[in-house]
Design an enzyme around this catalytic site. Sequence first.
Site, PDB file in Angstrom:
ATOM      1  N   ASP A  90       0.844  -1.190   0.000  1.00  0.00           N
ATOM      2  CA  ASP A  90       0.000   0.000   0.000  1.00  0.00           C
ATOM      3  C   ASP A  90       0.889   1.253   0.000  1.00  0.00           C
ATOM      4  O   ASP A  90       1.864   1.317   0.766  1.00  0.00           O
ATOM      5  CB  ASP A  90      -0.875   0.010   1.270  1.00  0.00           C
ATOM      6  CG  ASP A  90      -2.329   0.358   0.962  1.00  0.00           C
ATOM      7  OD1 ASP A  90      -3.218  -0.418   1.347  1.00  0.00           O
ATOM      8  OD2 ASP A  90      -2.535   1.410   0.326  1.00  0.00           O
TER       9      ASP A  90
ATOM     10  N   GLU B 147      -6.544   3.830  -5.918  1.00  0.00           N
ATOM     11  CA  GLU B 147      -7.835   3.952  -5.251  1.00  0.00           C
ATOM     12  C   GLU B 147      -8.374   5.316  -5.650  1.00  0.00           C
ATOM     13  O   GLU B 147      -7.903   6.346  -5.168  1.00  0.00           O
ATOM     14  CB  GLU B 147      -7.702   3.849  -3.730  1.00  0.00           C
ATOM     15  CG  GLU B 147      -9.076   3.858  -3.070  1.00  0.00           C
ATOM     16  CD  GLU B 147      -9.071   4.256  -1.622  1.00  0.00           C
ATOM     17  OE1 GLU B 147      -8.205   5.038  -1.216  1.00  0.00           O
ATOM     18  OE2 GLU B 147      -9.938   3.777  -0.876  1.00  0.00           O
TER      19      GLU B 147
ATOM     20  N   HIS C 157     -11.253  -3.416   3.187  1.00  0.00           N
ATOM     21  CA  HIS C 157     -11.182  -3.119   4.635  1.00  0.00           C
ATOM     22  C   HIS C 157     -11.981  -1.872   5.012  1.00  0.00           C
ATOM     23  O   HIS C 157     -12.040  -1.486   6.172  1.00  0.00           O
ATOM     24  CB  HIS C 157      -9.707  -2.937   5.011  1.00  0.00           C
ATOM     25  CG  HIS C 157      -9.100  -1.785   4.319  1.00  0.00           C
ATOM     26  ND1 HIS C 157      -8.836  -1.764   2.958  1.00  0.00           N
ATOM     27  CD2 HIS C 157      -8.750  -0.570   4.768  1.00  0.00           C
ATOM     28  CE1 HIS C 157      -8.345  -0.592   2.624  1.00  0.00           C
ATOM     29  NE2 HIS C 157      -8.284   0.156   3.689  1.00  0.00           N
ATOM     30  N   ASP C 158     -12.565  -1.217   3.980  1.00  0.00           N
ATOM     31  CA  ASP C 158     -13.378  -0.018   4.254  1.00  0.00           C
ATOM     32  C   ASP C 158     -14.860  -0.270   4.050  1.00  0.00           C
ATOM     33  O   ASP C 158     -15.667   0.649   4.265  1.00  0.00           O
ATOM     34  CB  ASP C 158     -13.001   1.116   3.283  1.00  0.00           C
ATOM     35  CG  ASP C 158     -11.611   1.645   3.509  1.00  0.00           C
ATOM     36  OD1 ASP C 158     -11.011   2.134   2.536  1.00  0.00           O
ATOM     37  OD2 ASP C 158     -11.111   1.558   4.650  1.00  0.00           O
TER      38      ASP C 158
ATOM     39  N   ASP D 104      -3.311   4.665  -2.215  1.00  0.00           N
ATOM     40  CA  ASP D 104      -4.391   5.169  -1.369  1.00  0.00           C
ATOM     41  C   ASP D 104      -4.851   6.567  -1.821  1.00  0.00           C
ATOM     42  O   ASP D 104      -4.025   7.463  -1.970  1.00  0.00           O
ATOM     43  CB  ASP D 104      -3.837   5.259   0.068  1.00  0.00           C
ATOM     44  CG  ASP D 104      -4.913   5.460   1.087  1.00  0.00           C
ATOM     45  OD1 ASP D 104      -5.782   4.586   1.189  1.00  0.00           O
ATOM     46  OD2 ASP D 104      -4.887   6.485   1.773  1.00  0.00           O
TER      47      ASP D 104
HETATM   48  O1  TEU Z   1      -9.848   5.144   1.904  1.00  0.00           O
HETATM   49  C1  TEU Z   1     -10.305   6.297   1.251  1.00  0.00           C
HETATM   50  C2  TEU Z   1     -11.727   6.495   1.515  1.00  0.00           C
HETATM   51  O2  TEU Z   1     -12.327   7.394   1.033  1.00  0.00           O
HETATM   52  C3  TEU Z   1     -12.333   5.540   2.485  1.00  0.00           C
HETATM   53  O3  TEU Z   1     -12.072   6.159   3.712  1.00  0.00           O
HETATM   54  C4  TEU Z   1     -13.794   5.317   2.254  1.00  0.00           C
HETATM   55  O4  TEU Z   1     -14.345   6.245   1.418  1.00  0.00           O
HETATM   56  C5  TEU Z   1     -14.516   5.456   3.548  1.00  0.00           C
HETATM   57  O5  TEU Z   1     -13.766   4.772   4.505  1.00  0.00           O
HETATM   58  C6  TEU Z   1     -15.873   4.811   3.409  1.00  0.00           C
HETATM   59  O6  TEU Z   1     -16.522   4.907   4.650  1.00  0.00           O
HETATM   60  C7  TEU Z   1      -8.438   5.035   2.017  1.00  0.00           C
HETATM   61  C8  TEU Z   1      -8.143   3.795   2.851  1.00  0.00           C
HETATM   62  O7  TEU Z   1      -8.627   2.646   2.162  1.00  0.00           O
HETATM   63  C9  TEU Z   1      -8.812   3.985   4.189  1.00  0.00           C
HETATM   64  O8  TEU Z   1      -8.678   2.802   4.988  1.00  0.00           O
HETATM   65  C10 TEU Z   1      -8.158   5.168   4.883  1.00  0.00           C
HETATM   66  O9  TEU Z   1      -8.825   5.413   6.099  1.00  0.00           O
HETATM   67  C11 TEU Z   1      -8.245   6.426   4.006  1.00  0.00           C
HETATM   68  O10 TEU Z   1      -7.898   6.196   2.649  1.00  0.00           O
HETATM   69  C12 TEU Z   1      -7.248   7.451   4.514  1.00  0.00           C
HETATM   70  O11 TEU Z   1      -5.958   6.950   4.286  1.00  0.00           O
END
Ligand code: TEU
Length: 565
Positions: free
Chosen positions: A99, A257, A330-331, A201
Amino acid sequence: MERRAWWKESVVYQIYPKSFCDGNGDGIGDIKGIMSKLDYLVWLGVDVVWISPMYPSPGYDNGYDISDYESIAPCYGSMEEFETLLKEAHARGLKVVIDLVVNHSSNEHPWFLNALEGRHAAKREYYIWRDAKKDGCPPNNWGALFGGSAWTWDEKSGQYYLNLFSSRQPDLNWENPSLREEVYGMMRRWLDRGVDGFRMDVISLIAKGNDFSDGPVGASGYHDPRARIAANSKVHEYLKEMKEEVWAGRDVMTVGEASATTLGNAVLFSNANGSELDMVFQFEHMDLDGGETFKWNDKTIPLTGLKEVMTKWQEGLYGRGWNALFWDNHDQPRMLSRLGDEGELRETSAKMLAACLLMLQGTPFIFQGDELGMTNMRFTSPAQLRDSESINAYERYTREKRFTKEQMLHYISLKSRDTARIPMQWNGGPGAGFTTGTPWMDVHPNHAYVNAEEQAGRADSILSFYRELIKVRHRHPVSVYGRYEPYEVGNENVFAYFRIGKEETLFVCCNFADVTTAFAVPERFRSKEARHLLGNVERSAYLKEGRLAAYECVIMEVKENDTTN
Ligand code: TEU
Ligand code: CA
């Protein structure tokens, strides 16, 4: 014919290291644990592993707040262990993608600690500073994704700094060539170590542009600037430069992403001549059950909406860019809980969802536990939560009496990032085989019967189906390079599509409904020449009677030059 590439033909498996496997009994997943599961991943049939951050971090955002980009956090292990992991993975033919989180750093990164020394500190301009308005308020009404303003006041220097996510994650200033060069150097050193690529990210947000004006305010009380930032074309200049400076001439995989991006920008990000990234994650399908209180609701994704979005991106990127396909990560909450069935038909619906995703055009990403049919967690107490996004939302919405505690825990169980981050379920024993210690997050009670050990030897398990499905994808190049064509677009229960190639055409049909659904078999696939490649229902009535059982999926093939009549 599309330019062939290994990253187009691969199936990727996402590991969230903290919850994957704990090798030393401290309740936190680690590199030792990942090492112990490499043979499992090879056996599953995946080609690439994407590991979420394992760098040193205060852990405010579970590692997406990085305080040292070039080492391994002790809780996960050491750089030596990581290098051994790389070697062992490569020895098994597995590639490893790490990542890259360079939209922001942690507020404990040495660069930011230096920047806090004052307006003339060496690294001050690695970040984005603005004066307060005359009344002392922040420069604009932008909000941080995890709550509050996107600006944090620094008393010592008398300025605000920008943080799109949280005050613990100050945004990096990509307009500064010295910052960009530091990032490129770090990336080159990771490639020199042997990693096979990067998942980048929120890469769509790194170029903030010059329009720092206020915007329309949402339920959060702030303006969400991500869409306008993601539209700033400067990001494409930075990515072209990054490619030239970092991976040009190297055989690596890059996936962006692309939060809040548009199809037009995604075509640029993942353009077919490879001047930027290989592929992008888009999120339109993930936002279909959103609402005015963001995701905190019990709305579900309408299948017609899902079909529309997926078709838009399948057709929009075909021959122009490349999709990174996912239901889960994971989100996001588990799609099995969002659109499948957690009860009687859990296994059938999990298989159907897998078939629907893995046969689409693009590179499919499996999130750890999808292959087992893991489901969302039912949280009964805020003490079980670990994610700042969930904790901040729980505190805010219950404090403002927008929702009761029970309502908020219900929404968090349905939609939060915590619900996907619970420990991987390896067996039915204590700690689900994830740890011999006390897990950092509670394991799901259903690990007693939803686990890898129980499924590995069972021919009709979800795990066995994933193995077969990955084989089908590997054996049929049309599933990688074939043109996507939707079928019965208006059907509200069934998502069906063709994958059309020179030698063969596949037909994939997935009943998303929990009831038997009449569904016409396409002419081409009624003939004897049609081959049934894979399905999730024994003694299917589909081919003979045109009826799909609840959550039934069928994958069929006809050879184009087939002369057998
Ligand atoms: O996620 C980007 C992001 O926008 C996510 O936070 C998502 O939209 C949101 O969690 C939905 O509820 C990336 C990573 O995948 C995330 O784990 C990080 O928290 C975020 O960036 C900041 O680095
Ligand atoms: Ca551990």
